[in-house]
Design an enzyme around this catalytic site. Structure first.
Site, mmCIF file in Angstrom:
data_model
loop_
_atom_site.group_PDB
_atom_site.id
_atom_site.type_symbol
_atom_site.label_atom_id
_atom_site.label_comp_id
_atom_site.label_asym_id
_atom_site.label_seq_id
_atom_site.Cartn_x
_atom_site.Cartn_y
_atom_site.Cartn_z
ATOM 1 N N GLU A 128 1.041 -1.326 0.213
ATOM 2 C CA GLU A 128 -0.100 -0.027 0.672
ATOM 3 C C GLU A 128 0.736 1.107 0.225
ATOM 4 O OE1 GLU A 128 -3.407 2.256 2.866
ATOM 5 O OE2 GLU A 128 -3.093 0.305 3.560
ATOM 6 N N ALA A 269 1.906 0.139 11.056
ATOM 7 C CA ALA A 269 1.391 -1.810 9.999
ATOM 8 C C ALA A 269 0.608 -1.933 8.738
ATOM 9 C CB ALA A 269 0.070 -2.413 11.331
ATOM 10 N N MET A 270 0.882 -2.649 8.555
ATOM 11 C CA MET A 270 0.047 -2.852 7.311
ATOM 12 C C MET A 270 -1.035 -4.193 7.300
ATOM 13 S SD MET A 270 -1.209 -1.753 4.732
ATOM 14 C CE MET A 270 -2.199 -2.744 3.425
ATOM 15 N N GLU A 271 -2.775 -3.739 6.781
ATOM 16 C CA GLU A 271 -3.346 -4.718 7.121
ATOM 17 C C GLU A 271 -3.932 -5.879 5.951
ATOM 18 O OE1 GLU A 271 -5.458 -0.574 4.873
ATOM 19 O OE2 GLU A 271 -3.897 -1.256 6.206
ATOM 20 N N ASN A 272 -2.634 -6.364 5.507
ATOM 21 C CA ASN A 272 -2.862 -7.733 4.503
ATOM 22 C C ASN A 272 -3.757 -8.270 5.349
ATOM 23 O OD1 ASN A 272 -0.062 -6.297 3.176
ATOM 24 N ND2 ASN A 272 0.658 -6.594 5.392
ATOM 25 N N HIS A 304 -6.874 -2.041 14.936
ATOM 26 C CA HIS A 304 -7.029 -1.185 14.285
ATOM 27 C C HIS A 304 -6.368 -2.273 13.097
ATOM 28 C CE1 HIS A 304 -6.895 2.404 11.536
ATOM 29 N NE2 HIS A 304 -5.586 1.510 11.093
ATOM 30 N N GLU A 305 -5.636 -2.115 12.832
ATOM 31 C CA GLU A 305 -4.964 -3.485 11.539
ATOM 32 C C GLU A 305 -5.817 -4.326 11.421
ATOM 33 O OE1 GLU A 305 -3.414 -2.116 9.784
ATOM 34 O OE2 GLU A 305 -2.614 -0.559 10.297
ATOM 35 N N GLU A 327 -9.568 4.323 6.180
ATOM 36 C CA GLU A 327 -9.258 4.659 7.589
ATOM 37 C C GLU A 327 -9.529 5.772 8.429
ATOM 38 O OE1 GLU A 327 -6.035 3.472 7.891
ATOM 39 O OE2 GLU A 327 -5.591 2.489 5.898
#
Length: 883
Positions: A128, A269-272, A304-305, A327
């Site tokens: 992203e 962080a990243m929500e993959n 959140h993620e 978001e």
């Protein structure tokens, strides 16, 4: 090879792709410098699309080694290859077809940390917003959704762990020394949610039973030896999963949920989908190395993620203009989760502090943009507090307007309608309209108009008629590209407080819509009349910060003290104390600039000390009350021609007067709030530590302050107390031998722990005064400084630029020139990091003229640098553009 085009993208130009992507099969053969990826993509032409339309795939810094159509090698004349795209012509008109793309990439040299990169021996991805095009040629946009099958082949000894999105299909030995693992994600997703991780990692495992009685495997992968420090993250994950079921009815959908913590990561962080990748600072914690704030951040970001699984993954964005749809909405959800886990009022105070410190300046400067922008040049630059935090506030206002039940009905309809979709803000709002039979078209202006509304309020009381009148006027300032604004729908929570402290219930209210305790301001000018009010009440307005506005409401000190003592809304009580503090801080800054002494109003000091000593109030709230508006807050309220040295000096004068008047109160708090027994990160214990450390900050301003702070540092048995005592020592007594001794002891004890070292760097980078710059430059040469690690750069350079007003905004401009040199150096290797730190200059026009001229010169120096990334050039040009 730079592939930045710098083209302006317009929301109005959106149209669907010419081809529909049906399936994605990826086979990775991992190698540190020559990873091979075979990508097999099944497409069909969208109905009604011209038969001659080519297939356009995005790319960035790729080496194409092979290209096939339905397994036949494509001749060179059938495709065009450029640094940013692969265009394939003469494709089947009706039947589905398969495109096979084989690329080679170099993870080891990928210092941008976008796409596939390798850090500390671990392969990792960040896709992203537009990182997948750095892995293979692909229609890299959020409205292209497809199921992914991924096979990973790698050296078995170096990479025993092979992870990707979805459910594990199986794996085993591949050939001599290598093995493979296959993963399938059945839920169609855009490429920005793709993830791959491979390396030698430890794992913490658990399970969660969903509300439909399915057992989900939970795994958190960390560096070997750090497994014990992931236990709190696992606990937060399980609480998040349970909360989302109970509050939003959302159940997890895969057989496994995984988190991987890495040390080099541009984001938090990243929500993959099913495989979240985290900056390790938001996973790893134990009492010896993590502060209470670290624990709270881990809890919030894990949540959140995870919450993105539904608000972001199952329902994603049609295009990047809709970024707030995932978001802002998900920030609102994680805020609500944290409020339920901790103290709702204290959490709300912290949210508003952050919003005013970060988003309000953004909204009033050259980088202002709507929550849903209509143009962008570099999408990475729109991961902003406006999109995240103001986006959350807009969602919160919908909940305020519709009420709890109405909001839930709207969310349920949104999930029902758009599961599996790439949705828009309009889709989101319409779900609430249709679920509640309400027109929200005027409210939707919050998504489209930039700028923080100013609401001016005045009141009058008619004793004979027993009426109380409130007059309101709203104005939205001009922002770049939006000189004229329409009136907004602003929900204002209110209460009327009687002389005895009780709340007044008016017999009726006229002048506009009122629902419960919320006034709905919808006109530029509007008056509300409360009838049947027996005596003049005190009005508490915008309670719980029901709308993200600037409120100009001239209230007497007596009225503010009444609110601070009696309002049932604790946020409003904190806001009243803040409103009492600000005039004193503003006057102190003006006095300091003119060389005058300042005298703090006794009414404010008495109210503050009364709140600090009130044992009926939770300690965490009292700690927030004692944390006066920051120097940056004062600068924002002054509005322009700011002198950071005068602001600092004036604020210190006020703090010292409070410390002297409250010495007895602070001494008692420091002793009584000491936590006993084993450290626990629960909200109650954290609140006690926060109040005790607030007291220490004031006590350090009195005689013997250095000795007291040094003793507190030596006695600290947890990282929260240790860091606070060290900060007090360093910031109050930077040249004292005790400070040097404490800094040295801290370094010796924690030099092997990167996350704790970040704190050591940040404490020193934020020591006030003109000498800060030389200190920061010296730390750049420290052997512990790691210029390629984003966390370390943020802890030193970022902390200096964002959180050290007197050091960064030196009158001679050296702080600005230093930052310019850093940005120019960071940009070639990590444009995102350079751009994020550059935003520290967004309010340069608010400085007094000498500093402003120096700041402009530094920005021009960056602008003149050849081969700037689009990320940095976009910001520079907007910052320098005439307003």
């Amino acid at each position: 090879m730079r592939t930045d085009t710098g083209q302006i993208v317009h929301l109005a130009d959106y149209r669907p792709t010419d081809f529909v992507l049906e399936r994605v099969d990826l086979t990775f053969e991992l190698d540190p410098r020559a990873t091979r990826l075979e990508s097999r993509l099944i497409f069909h032409r969208r109905e009604g699309v011209d038969a001659k339309a080519p297939l356009v795939l995005d790319g960035d810094e790729l080496t194409l080694t092979e290209l096939r159509l339905d397994q036949n090698e494509l001749p060179a004349g059938q495709y065009d290859l450029s640094p940013s795209s692969l265009v394939i012509r003469d494709l089947p008109e009706t039947a589905p077809f398969e495109v096979t793309v084989i690329t080679t990439i170099n993870p080891e040299e990928n210092t941008q940390l976008m796409g596939l990169y390798r850090t500390n021996g671990v392969y990792c991805t960040q896709c992203e917003a537009e990182g997948f095009r750095r892995i293979t040629y692909f229609p890299d946009r959020p409205d292209v959704l497809a199921p992914f099958t991924v096979t990973i082949i790698a050296d078995k000894a170096a990479n025993p762990v092979l992870l990707s999105n979805g459910n594990f299909l199986g794996g085993g030995n591949y050939d001599e020394g290598r093995h493979f693992a296959a993963w399938f994600d059945p839920f169609p997703k855009p490429s920005y949610l793709f993830a791959l991780v491979a390396g030698d990692l430890g794992v913490v495992e658990d399970t969660f039973t969903t509300m439909s009685d399915r057992e989900v495997k939970l795994k958190i992968y960390v560096e070997h030896g750090k497994e014990a420090r992931a236990s709190y993250a696992m606990d937060a994950l399980k609480r998040s999963m349970k909360w989302d079921e109970e509050v939003f009815g959302r159940e997890y959908d895969l057989d496994i949920f995984m988190i991987v913590a890495v040390s080099d990561f541009n984001m938090g962080a990243m929500e993959n989908k099913g495989l979240n990748v985290f900056n390790d600072k938001y996973v790893l914690a134990d009492p010896e190395t993590a502060t209470d704030q670290d624990y709270a951040n881990i809890e919030a970001i894990i949540a959140h993620e995870y919450f993105h699984n539904w608000t972001g993954n199952r329902i994603t964005c049609r295009d990047w203009f809709q970024l707030c749809l995932k978001e802002g909405l998900t920030v609102f959800r994680d805020h609500e989760f944290s409020a339920d886990q901790r103290s709702r009022s204290v959490k709300r105070i912290a949210e508003v502090r952050h919003l005013k410190a970060e988003q309000f300046p953004e909204d009033s400067g050259p980088l202002a943009h709507p929550v849903r922008p209509t143009t962008y040049r570099e999408i990475n630059n729109f991961y902003t507090t406006t999109v995240y935090e103001k986006g959350s506030e807009v969602t919160r206002m919908i909940a305020t307007i519709l009420g709890r039940d109405g909001f839930k009905k709207g969310m349920d309809l949104y999930f029902e309608r758009h599961d599996g979709d790439a949705a828009t803000v309009e889709d989101f709002v319409k779900s609430f309209e249709d679920a509640n039979g309400r027109d929200l078209s005027q409210f939707s202006l919050w998504y489209h108009q930039a700028g923080t509304p100013l609401v001016t309020a005045s009141t009058s009381y008619d004793a004979a008629a027993k009426t109380f009148e409130l007059s309101l006027e709203q104005a939205i300032p001009a922002t770049p590209g939006q000189p004229n604004k329409q009136p907004m729908h602003i929900p204002l929570s209110f209460a009327l407080i009687a002389d005895n402290g009780s709340l007044v219930n008016a017999a009726s209210v006229s002048g506009g819509e009122v629902t419960g305790d919320v006034l709905h301001l919808t006109e530029r000018q509007q008056s509300f009349t409360f009838s049947g009010v027996g005596s003049r009440p005190v009005l508490s307005l915008n309670r719980s910060f029901s709308a993200p506005i600037n409120l100009d409401f001239k209230q007497s000190a007596d009225d503010l003290v009444q609110i601070a003592r009696h309002d049932t809304d604790l946020f409003a009580r904190w806001q009243a104390l803040t409103d009492l503090a600000l005039p004193n801080l503003l006057q102190a800054a003006r006095d300091a600039r003119e060389g005058k002494e300042t005298v703090c109003e006794k009414a404010f000091i008495n109210a503050l000390l009364e709140a600090a000593a009130d044992e009926t109030l939770e300690p965490a709230f009292r700690a927030q009350a004692l944390a006066l508006p920051s120097e940056n807050d004062v600068a924002r309220e002054l509005g322009g021609n700011n002198d950071p040295d005068a602001i600092h000096s004036g604020r210190q004068a006020i703090l010292k007067q409070i410390a002297k008047a409250g010495a007895e109160v602070f001494g008692k708090l420091f002793e009584s709030m000491k936590t006993q027994g084993t450290f626990t990160p629960d909200a109650a214990s954290a609140g006690k530590r926060a109040l005790r450390n607030s007291a220490l900050g004031y006590l350090a301003l009195l005689d013997g302050g250095a000795e007291r702070a040094a003793s507190a540092f030596a006695a600290a048995d947890n990282m929260t107390d240790m860091v606070h005592a060290l900060t007090v020592l360093a910031h109050r007594f930077p040249d004292d031998a005790k400070t040097a001794e404490a800094l040295g002891a801290f370094l010796k004890r924690f030099e092997a722990n990167a996350l704790v070292l970040d704190k050591w760097f940040a404490i020193q980078a934020t020591i006030p005064g003109a000498s800060a710059l030389s200190r920061v430059k010296a730390l750049l040469e420290d052997p512990h400084y790691a210029p390629n690690n984003p966390n370390r750069v943020r802890s030193l350079v970022g902390s200096f630029a964002f959180a050290n007003p007197t050091g960064f905004h030196r009158a001679d401009g050296e702080g600005y020139r230093f930052l310019a040199s850093q940005i120019i150096g960071i940009d070639p290797r990590n444009p995102q990091l350079a751009a994020r730190i550059l935003t520290s200059m967004r309010s340069w026009r608010s400085m007094e003229s000498v500093r402003a001229n120096h700041a402009r010169s530094a920005l021009v120096e960056i602008e003149r640098t050849p081969s700037l990334s689009t990320d940095v050039r976009d910001l520079i040009e907007r910052m320098l553009k005439d307003q």
